[in-house]
Design a protein around this motif. Structure first.
Motif, PDB file in Angstrom:
ATOM      1  N   VAL A 258      34.438  44.595  48.565  1.00  0.00           N
ATOM      2  CA  VAL A 258      33.864  44.446  49.899  1.00  0.00           C
ATOM      3  C   VAL A 258      34.283  43.094  50.454  1.00  0.00           C
ATOM      4  O   VAL A 258      34.897  42.276  49.752  1.00  0.00           O
ATOM      5  CB  VAL A 258      32.318  44.533  49.865  1.00  0.00           C
ATOM      6  CG1 VAL A 258      31.871  45.887  49.348  1.00  0.00           C
ATOM      7  CG2 VAL A 258      31.736  43.397  49.022  1.00  0.00           C
ATOM      8  N   ALA A 259      33.951  42.867  51.710  1.00  0.00           N
ATOM      9  CA  ALA A 259      34.213  41.581  52.335  1.00  0.00           C
ATOM     10  C   ALA A 259      32.893  40.935  52.733  1.00  0.00           C
ATOM     11  O   ALA A 259      31.991  41.606  53.258  1.00  0.00           O
ATOM     12  CB  ALA A 259      35.102  41.741  53.568  1.00  0.00           C
ATOM     13  N   VAL A 260      32.768  39.651  52.454  1.00  0.00           N
ATOM     14  CA  VAL A 260      31.591  38.867  52.839  1.00  0.00           C
ATOM     15  C   VAL A 260      32.084  37.602  53.535  1.00  0.00           C
ATOM     16  O   VAL A 260      32.866  36.841  52.954  1.00  0.00           O
ATOM     17  CB  VAL A 260      30.730  38.500  51.619  1.00  0.00           C
ATOM     18  CG1 VAL A 260      29.545  37.626  52.048  1.00  0.00           C
ATOM     19  CG2 VAL A 260      30.230  39.744  50.898  1.00  0.00           C
ATOM     20  N   ASP A 261      31.644  37.381  54.731  1.00  0.00           N
ATOM     21  CA  ASP A 261      32.087  36.215  55.517  1.00  0.00           C
ATOM     22  C   ASP A 261      33.600  36.138  55.605  1.00  0.00           C
ATOM     23  O   ASP A 261      34.187  35.041  55.599  1.00  0.00           O
ATOM     24  CB  ASP A 261      31.543  34.918  54.918  1.00  0.00           C
ATOM     25  CG  ASP A 261      30.030  34.828  54.991  1.00  0.00           C
ATOM     26  OD1 ASP A 261      29.418  35.639  55.713  1.00  0.00           O
ATOM     27  OD2 ASP A 261      29.454  33.962  54.309  1.00  0.00           O
ATOM     28  N   GLY A 262      34.253  37.309  55.661  1.00  0.00           N
ATOM     29  CA  GLY A 262      35.704  37.327  55.763  1.00  0.00           C
ATOM     30  C   GLY A 262      36.438  37.111  54.462  1.00  0.00           C
ATOM     31  O   GLY A 262      37.674  37.015  54.445  1.00  0.00           O
ATOM     32  N   HIS A 263      35.720  37.078  53.332  1.00  0.00           N
ATOM     33  CA  HIS A 263      36.340  36.877  52.020  1.00  0.00           C
ATOM     34  C   HIS A 263      36.137  38.122  51.153  1.00  0.00           C
ATOM     35  O   HIS A 263      35.042  38.701  51.129  1.00  0.00           O
ATOM     36  CB  HIS A 263      35.744  35.659  51.312  1.00  0.00           C
ATOM     37  CG  HIS A 263      36.003  34.361  52.012  1.00  0.00           C
ATOM     38  ND1 HIS A 263      37.108  33.587  51.763  1.00  0.00           N
ATOM     39  CD2 HIS A 263      35.290  33.719  52.978  1.00  0.00           C
ATOM     40  CE1 HIS A 263      37.075  32.510  52.524  1.00  0.00           C
ATOM     41  NE2 HIS A 263      35.976  32.558  53.276  1.00  0.00           N
ATOM     42  N   ILE A 264      37.182  38.514  50.449  1.00  0.00           N
ATOM     43  CA  ILE A 264      37.109  39.680  49.556  1.00  0.00           C
ATOM     44  C   ILE A 264      36.269  39.342  48.330  1.00  0.00           C
ATOM     45  O   ILE A 264      36.395  38.261  47.748  1.00  0.00           O
ATOM     46  CB  ILE A 264      38.513  40.132  49.125  1.00  0.00           C
ATOM     47  CG1 ILE A 264      39.341  40.535  50.339  1.00  0.00           C
ATOM     48  CG2 ILE A 264      38.426  41.304  48.141  1.00  0.00           C
ATOM     49  CD1 ILE A 264      38.760  41.699  51.117  1.00  0.00           C
ATOM     50  N   VAL A 265      35.421  40.297  47.926  1.00  0.00           N
ATOM     51  CA  VAL A 265      34.562  40.121  46.751  1.00  0.00           C
ATOM     52  C   VAL A 265      34.768  41.298  45.795  1.00  0.00           C
ATOM     53  O   VAL A 265      34.563  42.454  46.187  1.00  0.00           O
ATOM     54  CB  VAL A 265      33.073  40.027  47.162  1.00  0.00           C
ATOM     55  CG1 VAL A 265      32.174  40.075  45.930  1.00  0.00           C
ATOM     56  CG2 VAL A 265      32.822  38.768  47.966  1.00  0.00           C
ATOM     57  N   HIS A 266      35.175  41.000  44.555  1.00  0.00           N
ATOM     58  CA  HIS A 266      35.361  42.020  43.527  1.00  0.00           C
ATOM     59  C   HIS A 266      34.203  42.044  42.529  1.00  0.00           C
ATOM     60  O   HIS A 266      33.969  43.061  41.896  1.00  0.00           O
ATOM     61  CB  HIS A 266      36.669  41.780  42.755  1.00  0.00           C
ATOM     62  CG  HIS A 266      37.899  42.088  43.532  1.00  0.00           C
ATOM     63  ND1 HIS A 266      38.533  43.307  43.474  1.00  0.00           N
ATOM     64  CD2 HIS A 266      38.627  41.337  44.397  1.00  0.00           C
ATOM     65  CE1 HIS A 266      39.606  43.304  44.253  1.00  0.00           C
ATOM     66  NE2 HIS A 266      39.681  42.113  44.831  1.00  0.00           N
ATOM     67  N   TRP A 267      33.529  40.912  42.358  1.00  0.00           N
ATOM     68  CA  TRP A 267      32.451  40.814  41.384  1.00  0.00           C
ATOM     69  C   TRP A 267      31.324  39.930  41.907  1.00  0.00           C
ATOM     70  O   TRP A 267      31.519  39.119  42.814  1.00  0.00           O
ATOM     71  CB  TRP A 267      32.957  40.282  40.041  1.00  0.00           C
ATOM     72  CG  TRP A 267      33.718  38.970  40.133  1.00  0.00           C
ATOM     73  CD1 TRP A 267      35.066  38.811  40.278  1.00  0.00           C
ATOM     74  CD2 TRP A 267      33.163  37.650  40.124  1.00  0.00           C
ATOM     75  NE1 TRP A 267      35.394  37.472  40.350  1.00  0.00           N
ATOM     76  CE2 TRP A 267      34.237  36.744  40.254  1.00  0.00           C
ATOM     77  CE3 TRP A 267      31.872  37.138  40.006  1.00  0.00           C
ATOM     78  CZ2 TRP A 267      34.066  35.358  40.270  1.00  0.00           C
ATOM     79  CZ3 TRP A 267      31.683  35.762  40.026  1.00  0.00           C
ATOM     80  CH2 TRP A 267      32.767  34.898  40.151  1.00  0.00           C
ATOM     81  N   ILE A 268      30.137  40.103  41.313  1.00  0.00           N
ATOM     82  CA  ILE A 268      28.967  39.320  41.707  1.00  0.00           C
ATOM     83  C   ILE A 268      28.268  38.818  40.449  1.00  0.00           C
ATOM     84  O   ILE A 268      28.038  39.577  39.504  1.00  0.00           O
ATOM     85  CB  ILE A 268      27.971  40.146  42.545  1.00  0.00           C
ATOM     86  CG1 ILE A 268      28.663  40.735  43.782  1.00  0.00           C
ATOM     87  CG2 ILE A 268      26.781  39.281  42.969  1.00  0.00           C
ATOM     88  CD1 ILE A 268      27.753  41.644  44.598  1.00  0.00           C
ATOM     89  N   GLU A 269      27.932  37.538  40.452  1.00  0.00           N
ATOM     90  CA  GLU A 269      27.186  36.929  39.347  1.00  0.00           C
ATOM     91  C   GLU A 269      25.828  36.469  39.864  1.00  0.00           C
ATOM     92  O   GLU A 269      25.726  35.830  40.910  1.00  0.00           O
ATOM     93  CB  GLU A 269      27.952  35.735  38.779  1.00  0.00           C
ATOM     94  CG  GLU A 269      27.244  35.004  37.659  1.00  0.00           C
ATOM     95  CD  GLU A 269      27.232  35.745  36.326  1.00  0.00           C
ATOM     96  OE1 GLU A 269      26.613  35.246  35.364  1.00  0.00           O
ATOM     97  OE2 GLU A 269      27.855  36.828  36.252  1.00  0.00           O
ATOM     98  N   SER A 270      24.764  36.823  39.135  1.00  0.00           N
ATOM     99  CA  SER A 270      23.396  36.460  39.514  1.00  0.00           C
ATOM    100  C   SER A 270      22.933  35.263  38.683  1.00  0.00           C
ATOM    101  O   SER A 270      23.000  35.290  37.459  1.00  0.00           O
ATOM    102  CB  SER A 270      22.466  37.650  39.285  1.00  0.00           C
ATOM    103  OG  SER A 270      21.116  37.272  39.440  1.00  0.00           O
ATOM    104  N   LYS A 271      22.439  34.221  39.355  1.00  0.00           N
ATOM    105  CA  LYS A 271      21.912  33.044  38.677  1.00  0.00           C
ATOM    106  C   LYS A 271      20.501  32.758  39.197  1.00  0.00           C
ATOM    107  O   LYS A 271      20.324  32.353  40.340  1.00  0.00           O
ATOM    108  CB  LYS A 271      22.798  31.818  38.922  1.00  0.00           C
ATOM    109  CG  LYS A 271      24.180  31.907  38.285  1.00  0.00           C
ATOM    110  CD  LYS A 271      24.093  31.969  36.773  1.00  0.00           C
ATOM    111  CE  LYS A 271      25.474  32.013  36.129  1.00  0.00           C
ATOM    112  NZ  LYS A 271      25.376  32.278  34.664  1.00  0.00           N
TER     113      LYS A 271
END
Length: 267
Positions: A183-196
């Protein structure tokens, strides 16, 4: 070690005045000497252990290890660890392994001396900063936020693989979430998400970058880190290199489907 707000402000102001030279650390140590290292010297540990052993023989169960904490500037859980380590050295004629020590701190009933076991338990449950109880709380909070992240993704009908699924597929070191469709967030591609489930300060973020985030980037491409309890704004400086920081689940997510539909509108 506890610091008053005045002491903390004094350290912060002194640090701001320091020039970035090799002498900085030495000057800080001289101005604000830390005491925790003194507690871990063989002489200090022997003193604490002999004091505890003596009063236990004389006063029996009328004395507790917690009482000795009041005269020593040290965390109860850390003091308990020192005493237990020294006790096991006497009992087993050698230094106990870290796994044995940790298992007894987590489950004091494993300690052969019942009185010491009660004292160790009392120390761990009365420590709000260190020890197995605090570790369990931190772990539970982390798990809660990972569940929250998965719920958010499901609510947006986003296809993903979580850490458990990735481990079964043979991956050894993975982020919490890998998106099957980027997906794209703020115009940047995102492949993974890390939760902290923590605050992102300079030290912790730098450690995470070196030990986790860059390796995720090397394997899976650009990604997103969510610091649920906030972070220092200046740390979000790696977006162009592929690592974005957010303090909550992003609402402005653009999926591939949305991007295709948007493109068709302008065809």
């Amino acid at each position: 070690m506890k610091l008053s707000r005045a002491e903390y402000n004094e350290i912060a102001k002194f640090t701001e005045k320091l020039r970035p030279t090799r002498q900085c650390l030495r000057m800080l140590k001289e101005r604000f000497p830390r005491t925790i290292f003194r507690h871990h010297t063989p002489e200090a540990i022997e003193t604490y252990y002999k004091r505890y052993s003596f009063v236990m023989r004389v006063l029996l169960t009328k004395y507790s290890l917690m009482q000795s904490i009041f005269s020593v500037d040290l965390s109860p859980a850390l003091m308990a660890r020192l005493i237990l380590d020294r006790f096991l050295q006497d009992s087993n004629s050698g230094t106990p392994s870290k796994s044995v020590l940790n298992s007894m701190l987590k489950e004091p009933s494993l300690i052969p001396d019942q009185t010491l076991a009660k004292n160790i338990y009392q120390c761990t449950i009365n420590d709000c900063c260190y020890g197995p109880l605090v570790d369990c709380i931190k772990h539970a909070i982390g798990q809660e936020h990972e569940v929250l992240l998965r719920d958010k993704l499901k609510g947006r009908n986003m296809s993903f693989l979580d850490e458990t699924q990735l481990r079964t597929m043979g991956y050894d070191k993975t982020p919490d979430i890998i998106l099957e469709v980027p997906v794209a967030v703020d115009g940047h591609i995102v492949h993974w998400i890390e939760s902290k489930a923590s605050f992102g300060d300079d030290y912790s973020h730098r450690t995470y970058l070196n030990e986790q985030f860059w390796s995720y980037w090397n394997r899976f491409g650009p990604g997103l880190v969510i610091y649920w309890y906030g972070f220092i704004a200046e740390l979000d400086c790696q977006r162009d290199r592929g690592i974005m920081l957010k303090e909550c689940f992003p609402e402005d997510i653009v999926t591939l489907y949305q991007a295709v539909c948007h493109a068709h509108v302008f065809v």
